[in-house]
Design an enzyme around this catalytic site. Structure first.
Site, PDB file in Angstrom:
ATOM      1  N   GLU A  56       0.823  -1.212   0.000  1.00  0.00           N
ATOM      2  CA  GLU A  56       0.000   0.000   0.000  1.00  0.00           C
ATOM      3  C   GLU A  56       0.858   1.264   0.000  1.00  0.00           C
ATOM      4  O   GLU A  56       0.534   2.237  -0.666  1.00  0.00           O
ATOM      5  CB  GLU A  56      -0.948   0.008   1.212  1.00  0.00           C
ATOM      6  CG  GLU A  56      -2.052  -1.027   1.136  1.00  0.00           C
ATOM      7  CD  GLU A  56      -2.967  -0.826  -0.070  1.00  0.00           C
ATOM      8  OE1 GLU A  56      -2.980   0.270  -0.648  1.00  0.00           O
ATOM      9  OE2 GLU A  56      -3.673  -1.789  -0.426  1.00  0.00           O
ATOM     10  N   TYR A 139      -6.498   6.850   3.668  1.00  0.00           N
ATOM     11  CA  TYR A 139      -6.656   5.764   2.685  1.00  0.00           C
ATOM     12  C   TYR A 139      -5.911   4.507   3.126  1.00  0.00           C
ATOM     13  O   TYR A 139      -6.476   3.408   3.167  1.00  0.00           O
ATOM     14  CB  TYR A 139      -6.168   6.163   1.286  1.00  0.00           C
ATOM     15  CG  TYR A 139      -5.942   4.923   0.458  1.00  0.00           C
ATOM     16  CD1 TYR A 139      -7.019   4.222  -0.039  1.00  0.00           C
ATOM     17  CD2 TYR A 139      -4.658   4.388   0.298  1.00  0.00           C
ATOM     18  CE1 TYR A 139      -6.841   3.016  -0.714  1.00  0.00           C
ATOM     19  CE2 TYR A 139      -4.472   3.196  -0.373  1.00  0.00           C
ATOM     20  CZ  TYR A 139      -5.563   2.522  -0.877  1.00  0.00           C
ATOM     21  OH  TYR A 139      -5.391   1.326  -1.517  1.00  0.00           O
ATOM     22  N   ASP A 157     -10.142   5.821  -2.419  1.00  0.00           N
ATOM     23  CA  ASP A 157      -8.924   6.180  -3.146  1.00  0.00           C
ATOM     24  C   ASP A 157      -9.330   6.868  -4.444  1.00  0.00           C
ATOM     25  O   ASP A 157     -10.515   7.060  -4.720  1.00  0.00           O
ATOM     26  CB  ASP A 157      -8.071   4.940  -3.422  1.00  0.00           C
ATOM     27  CG  ASP A 157      -8.604   4.166  -4.608  1.00  0.00           C
ATOM     28  OD1 ASP A 157      -9.835   4.048  -4.727  1.00  0.00           O
ATOM     29  OD2 ASP A 157      -7.800   3.687  -5.422  1.00  0.00           O
ATOM     30  N   CYS A 212     -12.635   1.931 -15.671  1.00  0.00           N
ATOM     31  CA  CYS A 212     -13.132   3.299 -15.495  1.00  0.00           C
ATOM     32  C   CYS A 212     -11.946   4.230 -15.229  1.00  0.00           C
ATOM     33  O   CYS A 212     -11.850   4.902 -14.210  1.00  0.00           O
ATOM     34  CB  CYS A 212     -14.123   3.343 -14.326  1.00  0.00           C
ATOM     35  SG  CYS A 212     -15.160   4.817 -14.283  1.00  0.00           S
ATOM     36  N   CYS A 219     -15.464   1.867 -21.589  1.00  0.00           N
ATOM     37  CA  CYS A 219     -16.862   1.683 -21.210  1.00  0.00           C
ATOM     38  C   CYS A 219     -17.474   0.427 -21.828  1.00  0.00           C
ATOM     39  O   CYS A 219     -18.445  -0.111 -21.299  1.00  0.00           O
ATOM     40  CB  CYS A 219     -17.675   2.922 -21.585  1.00  0.00           C
ATOM     41  SG  CYS A 219     -17.177   4.411 -20.680  1.00  0.00           S
ATOM     42  N   CYS A 222     -17.328  -2.324 -19.357  1.00  0.00           N
ATOM     43  CA  CYS A 222     -17.815  -2.034 -18.003  1.00  0.00           C
ATOM     44  C   CYS A 222     -19.038  -2.883 -17.644  1.00  0.00           C
ATOM     45  O   CYS A 222     -20.024  -2.916 -18.394  1.00  0.00           O
ATOM     46  CB  CYS A 222     -18.161  -0.555 -17.893  1.00  0.00           C
ATOM     47  SG  CYS A 222     -18.706  -0.091 -16.226  1.00  0.00           S
ATOM     48  N   CYS A 228     -24.788   3.459 -15.460  1.00  0.00           N
ATOM     49  CA  CYS A 228     -23.876   4.585 -15.238  1.00  0.00           C
ATOM     50  C   CYS A 228     -24.547   5.934 -15.484  1.00  0.00           C
ATOM     51  O   CYS A 228     -25.058   6.215 -16.583  1.00  0.00           O
ATOM     52  CB  CYS A 228     -22.652   4.444 -16.145  1.00  0.00           C
ATOM     53  SG  CYS A 228     -21.440   5.757 -15.916  1.00  0.00           S
TER      54      CYS A 228
END
Length: 336
Positions: A56, A139, A157, A212, A219, A222, A228
DNA sequence: AAGCCGTGGAC
DNA sequence: TGTCCAAGGCT
């Protein structure tokens, strides 16, 4: 949510969309992740919380592909916080290599020391205790709580913010700075079930990273295209222009060049050599004693920058202040 | 709160 | 070539 439904008229304390529709979105995104999500080593069930924490920190502002090899080296070399804590800051900064933002390496080293000394060498599970560690903000604390310990915690995030902005707010991009409304929305969107909430956080983040995306979103791939709000609104342009990060001619560029020299040099480097420019270097040529070819290459790049002495001094001063460099007499080096 | 802090790949 | 931007944190 899309324009066929009146949810946009509801106030901010209401739910973001109909419960049934939200459930469908959960299933679609989580199922997409199970099929298209990447196999990353820090996602393996056997990966330790320490491994998750290291990943992280490294992934803050640095792409996965560049983190992977360094992460493996670190986990092999320093399998627990105490192992990293026992290393010198100089070794840590060198092992950080070119991941960028080397202050992260120092903070991770400091966090490891604190974990070793005050947490029995175990990464804390408590969000507040995670947040108290150097280099761990809202985060990262949430990410470790969720991905290392399976807790139900709100993760926000840049990927999740962007997916939320498009899917639920109908905007091309999230606001410039994280707002309370975004955190509240992320909280409302999380499945109640703990295990599902972990998958959801992971899946939305991955959707933002792979589909995305900020530029040229895919798209057609997706799983929630039909739901959306941004698509329903006709893919409107961003309502502001992101401010690009300048680089050429900045202090950061000089700092980076100085750090490259210090990382490559096996011994302390003359401050005069660090602070001069190409012209000045000619006059100092007699003082350059076998710097090593790589160090010499890095010095050449530093000297070639169009930076006045004042800027070079400021850059080195910043590195000293941040603990990324130390100075003893007329020589500088990585911190021991 | 707005700006600073590295690096390199993609377009 | 130049610009954008990437699992943020800190001041």
């Amino acid at each position: 949510m899309n324009s066929r439904l009146p949810w946009g008229l509801m106030n901010s304390s209401s739910t973001p969309c109909a419960p049934d529709q939200l459930h469908g979105i959960h299933q679609a995104v989580i199922q997409w992740f199970s099929r298209a999500g990447r196999d990353l080593p820090w996602r393996e069930p056997a990966c330790s919380p320490w491994g998750v924490l290291v990943s992280e920190i490294m992934l803050q502002q640095t792409p996965v592909v560049r983190v992977l090899p360094i992460w493996r080296e670190w986990l092999d070399r320093w399998p627990t916080p105490a192992d990293l804590a026992a290393a010198s800051p100089a070794d840590v900064v060198r092992a950080w290599g070119r991941l960028g933002y080397p202050r992260r390496a120092l903070r991770l080293h400091a966090a490891a020391t604190e974990i070793a000394d005050h947490h029995d060498n175990q990464v804390p599970e408590n969000h507040s205790e995670l947040l108290a560690l150097p280099g761990i903000g809202s985060y990262t604390a949430a990410a470790v709580a969720v991905f290392a310990f399976g807790q139900r915690y709100t993760v926000v995030d840049t990927n999740i913010r962007r997916v939320q902005a498009r899917l639920f707010s109908g905007k091309a991009l999230p606001s410039k700075t994280l707002t309370a409304a975004e955190t509240r929305l992320a909280d409302q969107l999380m499945p109640e079930d703990i295990a599902e909430s972990v998958k959801w956080n992971q899946s939305v983040m991955e959707l933002g990273a792979l589909v995305c995306t900020a530029r040229s979103p895919k798209c057609d791939e997706c799983p929630v295209f039909d739901q959306c709000a941004w698509i329903a609104a006709g893919r409107p342009e961003p309502d502001y222009v992101p401010k690009g990060q300048s680089w050429h001619g900045t202090d950061r560029q000089v700092r980076g060049a100085i750090m490259a020299v210090l990382r490559h040099s096996p011994s302390p480097v003359s401050v005069d050599l660090l602070l001069t420019d190409r012209a000045g270097a000619e006059q100092l040529a007699s003082r350059i004693e076998n710097p090593g070819q790589q160090t010499a290459d890095m010095l050449e790049k530093l000297w070639a920058l169009p930076a006045p002495l004042e800027q070079r001094e400021r850059a080195l001063g910043g590195l000293l202040k941040d603990g990324l460099a130390t100075r003893h007499g007329d020589e500088a080096s990585l911190p021991s």
